[in-house]
Design an enzyme around this catalytic site. Structure first.
Site, PDB file in Angstrom:
ATOM      1  N   ASP A  21      75.339   9.814  71.064  1.00 57.07           N
ATOM      2  CA  ASP A  21      74.150  10.334  71.747  1.00 57.07           C
ATOM      3  C   ASP A  21      74.502  10.979  73.081  1.00 57.07           C
ATOM      4  OD1 ASP A  21      72.912   9.149  69.635  1.00 57.07           O
ATOM      5  OD2 ASP A  21      71.707   7.744  70.809  1.00 57.07           O
ATOM      6  N   HIS A  72      68.249  15.193  70.116  1.00 59.42           N
ATOM      7  CA  HIS A  72      68.019  14.038  70.982  1.00 59.42           C
ATOM      8  C   HIS A  72      67.087  14.444  72.136  1.00 59.42           C
ATOM      9  CE1 HIS A  72      68.940   9.919  71.848  1.00 59.42           C
ATOM     10  NE2 HIS A  72      69.550  10.148  73.003  1.00 59.42           N
ATOM     11  N   HIS A  76      66.201  14.434  77.270  1.00 57.56           N
ATOM     12  CA  HIS A  76      66.348  12.990  77.141  1.00 57.56           C
ATOM     13  C   HIS A  76      65.108  12.257  77.667  1.00 57.56           C
ATOM     14  CE1 HIS A  76      68.227   8.951  77.309  1.00 57.56           C
ATOM     15  NE2 HIS A  76      69.064   9.450  76.393  1.00 57.56           N
ATOM     16  N   HIS A 175      77.995   6.711  72.602  1.00 60.73           N
ATOM     17  CA  HIS A 175      77.611   7.807  73.487  1.00 60.73           C
ATOM     18  C   HIS A 175      78.842   8.631  73.853  1.00 60.73           C
ATOM     19  CE1 HIS A 175      74.305   4.927  73.877  1.00 60.73           C
ATOM     20  NE2 HIS A 175      73.553   5.952  74.248  1.00 60.73           N
TER      21      HIS A 175
END
Length: 687
Positions: A21, A72, A76, A175
């Site tokens: 991510d 995503h 964010h 991540h």
């Protein structure tokens, strides 16, 4: 979840979907890609749209090496708390960024701040259903490593393989952006090293679940739109960095200005009190104080302009007449609404010396001259002339005046009974060539009037106190100022080649080495613009005229003596705080607004709160110095949002006018007759 209908899918046996991510990140994503390629593994990257736009080449590499990309969101955001329109906008912008960077859209989406299916809240469930209804496959995770917290490589590996049963598959959340990902990189390598020998394969989500490919090619039109977004985003990133630095610099400069202004205001208050005390002592018979002894030479020195300094020719003797005859010159153009109140207030004075009032009617087309003539006052002279502008009217009045001390007053201004006495008093010091009075807004009833009242007290008067102490006063306002005739003659009279004749004249006097001081007790009540249009016209003329005057006197920056002191102190200050910062302030404010919407909102909110609090504290102190109530401060936050932007735009327009070389004529604002109802009655401070 797809198409708004819940479909629960799990990874096949011995199949691991590594998902990353928050990327792509220019430092860590390439290192992860290198590792995956060496190990023959593929992964799914849930990317942030803004990062895609900033790193289009890296986005293409992710796809080129057999990995896949999911959305995503663009910035964010927390989709559980954001409104539906914002969620759709974020996802749409991410798709456009993908189209511009790689020519594709994606079917996959993972919500920021989400984790496993069991952890979904009601709000997250609603956001997931909304995205599923728009055709996205919403991806959660089986194992959240929480590597963003950097718990250590061993902990990340343990979390990724927790509850492992022989042959079980899983979606593992990691991540590739958001900080130092060294532990993540090491953990991924250990996970692959441990599981590959056991027959596990590391592949993409869609391949593992036998779904259609995540990426969907887009037509040329979508590519063009996406390319525009990517280009704009990359330019904005560069600009954002510059604006961020400018935002910080502006905050530091504004804070420094407040920190400097307040101590100078305190110093000015103490020096003025000492100066007045000295005048009172010298005004007693024989020059003796209460003890009967001759007063000591306790002047404040060159900075405060004490009238008595031993050893300097002309300073050991008191002026022969502490209250010399005065000529008050009132230039008037279409001032019928308030000219009677102005003239009568000038004569209703406690000034002990002789006072004559010269009203110069500069070709008015209304009843200004008739009203003055109808007053029939013996000490008032009316002069009529063709319209030539305010400077020509002032010079005509100066030529007719028969005194050595001249007071220049606007035709919409009303004096208090003690104003002339306070205004002329500093001229007892022969080093003082001019005195600025304290202009007050009379029509401060509405919100616009309160804003201007705050500006006059906080902005203008705090600055004047500092300029007085630093001996670099830029402006004696046209509403109230006292001048020596010799000082006016030395600079050639009131200049007519700039639109801010009061600023031009004051700067010229400062360059001669004579002092220009500020007398806070010399109050003049003026009628401020009552509409935004009139305010814009007035401030446009002021700002443009000030720039003209600064350019005209620019050589003073390189000169010596009093002229050089004035130029280096005053012109530098004006250039920074009245031209450059206001010129860039709209862009800084837009950046702050951008930060509120798309970045961490706490930074701009915190800076604005601190700035507003500091402004309020400074405003309270400035109002206290002026003997004003602090109640109008409740309008200060709104002034920062609305009024300040208007003033910034005035500066921008003035700079554009100056660069284009366009002309701007002198004009007056429309008067509403604030003092017309009760001419001759002195205003009191509104409470």
């Amino acid at each position: 979840m797809a198409g708004g209908t819940l479909h629960s899918l799990r990874m096949p046996a011995k199949t691991i979907a590594l998902t990353f991510d928050d990327g792509p990140d220019p430092e860590w994503t390439p290192r992860l890609l290198d590792l995956l390629r060496r190990r023959g593994a593929r992964a799914t990257f849930f990317t942030i749209g803004a990062h895609i736009a900033e790193n289009p080449g890296l986005t293409r590499r992710i796809l080129r090496e057999g990995n896949e990309i999911g959305s995503h969101t663009y910035t964010h955001i927390d989709m559980a708390t954001a409104p539906a329109w914002r969620n759709r906008l974020e996802l749409d912008l991410t798709q456009r960024a993908l189209a511009g960077a790689a020519g594709v859209h994606t079917r996959l989406m993972r919500m920021p701040y989400s984790s496993g299916p069991d952890g979904l809240t009601d709000a997250e469930w609603r956001a997931a259903r909304l995205a599923g209804g728009d055709g996205y496959v919403v991806v959660l995770t089986d194992r959240d490593t929480e590597d963003w917290a950097m718990p250590g490589t061993a902990k990340i590996v343990q979390s990724a393989l927790a509850a492992e049963r022989r042959g079980e598959g899983a979606v593992v959340m990691l991540h590739d952006s958001g900080g130092d990902r060294t532990q993540t990189l090491a953990a991924v390598e250990q996970i692959i090293e441990r599981l590959q020998p056991q027959g596990y394969r590391f592949t993409t989500l869609t391949e593992a679940l036998r779904m259609p490919a995540a990426e969907v090619p887009v037509p040329a039109r979508e590519k063009a739109v996406g390319w525009t977004l990517v280009t704009a985003q990359r330019a904005a990133s560069t600009l954002t960095g510059a604006l961020g630095a400018l935002f910080g610099l502006a905050g530091v400069l504004y804070a420094a200005r407040l920190v400097v202004l307040l101590p100078f205001a305190h110093v000015h208050m103490r020096r003025v009190r000492g100066r007045r005390r000295g005048r009172r002592i010298r005004g007693r018979p024989g020059g003796a104080d209460r003890s009967g002894e001759a007063p000591g030479r306790q002047g404040d020195g060159p900075v405060c302009g004490s009238p008595i300094l031993p050893g300097i020719p002309g300073y050991d003797e008191l002026p022969p007449d502490p209250f010399p005859p005065l000529s008050v010159i009132v230039p008037a153009y279409n001032e019928e609404a308030g000219i009677a109140a102005t003239v009568m207030s000038l004569l209703d004075t406690d000034y002990p010396g002789a006072v004559e009032v010269i009203v110069v009617d500069d070709g008015s087309t209304d009843r200004t001259a008739e009203i003055v003539q109808a007053l029939g006052l013996p000490r008032v002279r009316l002069v009529r002339k063709g319209n030539g502008g305010k400077p020509s009217a002032l010079n005509a009045g100066v030529a007719l005046a028969g005194t050595e001390v001249l007071v220049l007053v606007d035709g919409d201004t009303v004096f208090q009974r003690d104003t002339l006495r306070h205004l002329v008093a500093p001229l007892a010091d022969p080093r003082v060539g001019a005195v600025s009075g304290n202009t007050k807004v009379a029509n401060r009833g509405g919100i616009l009037g309160r804003w201007q009242h705050i500006e006059y007290v906080i902005g203008f008067n705090l600055d004047r106190r500092m300029f007085d102490v630093l001996q670099c006063m830029p402006t004696v306002p046209g509403a109230i100022g006292a001048f020596r005739r010799a000082a006016l003659a030395r600079v050639g009279g009131v200049p007519g080649d700039t639109l801010a004749e009061d600023t031009d004249l004051t700067m010229a006097i400062c360059r001669t080495g004579l002092r220009v001081v500020y007398e806070e007790k010399a109050l003049a009540w003026t009628e401020a613009p009552s509409s935004l249009r009139q305010l814009w016209r007035q401030r446009y003329r002021w700002c443009y005229g000030t720039m003209q005057a600064m350019w005209k006197h620019r050589r003073s920056v390189f000169e010596r003596g009093g002229s050089g002191r004035f130029g280096r102190r005053c012109l530098t200050y004006l250039a920074v705080f009245q031209v450059l910062l206001p010129l860039f302030a709209p862009a800084v404010d837009l950046f702050a607004l951008y930060g509120l919407v798309f970045l961490d909102p706490m930074t701009p909110i915190l800076m604005w709160t601190v700035f507003a609090a500091a402004q309020t504290a400074a405003g309270a102190y400035a109002l206290w110095l002026d003997g004003e109530p602090i109640r109008p401060l409740w309008t200060l936050p709104l002034q920062q949002v609305v009024y300040r932007q208007l003033m910034y735009l005035v500066v921008v327009q003035s700079v554009v006018t100056a660069l284009l070389g366009a002309g701007l004529r002198w004009h007056t604002i429309r008067r509403t007759g604030t003092f017309a109802d009760a001419p001759g009655v002195q205003p009191t401070t509104p409470r």
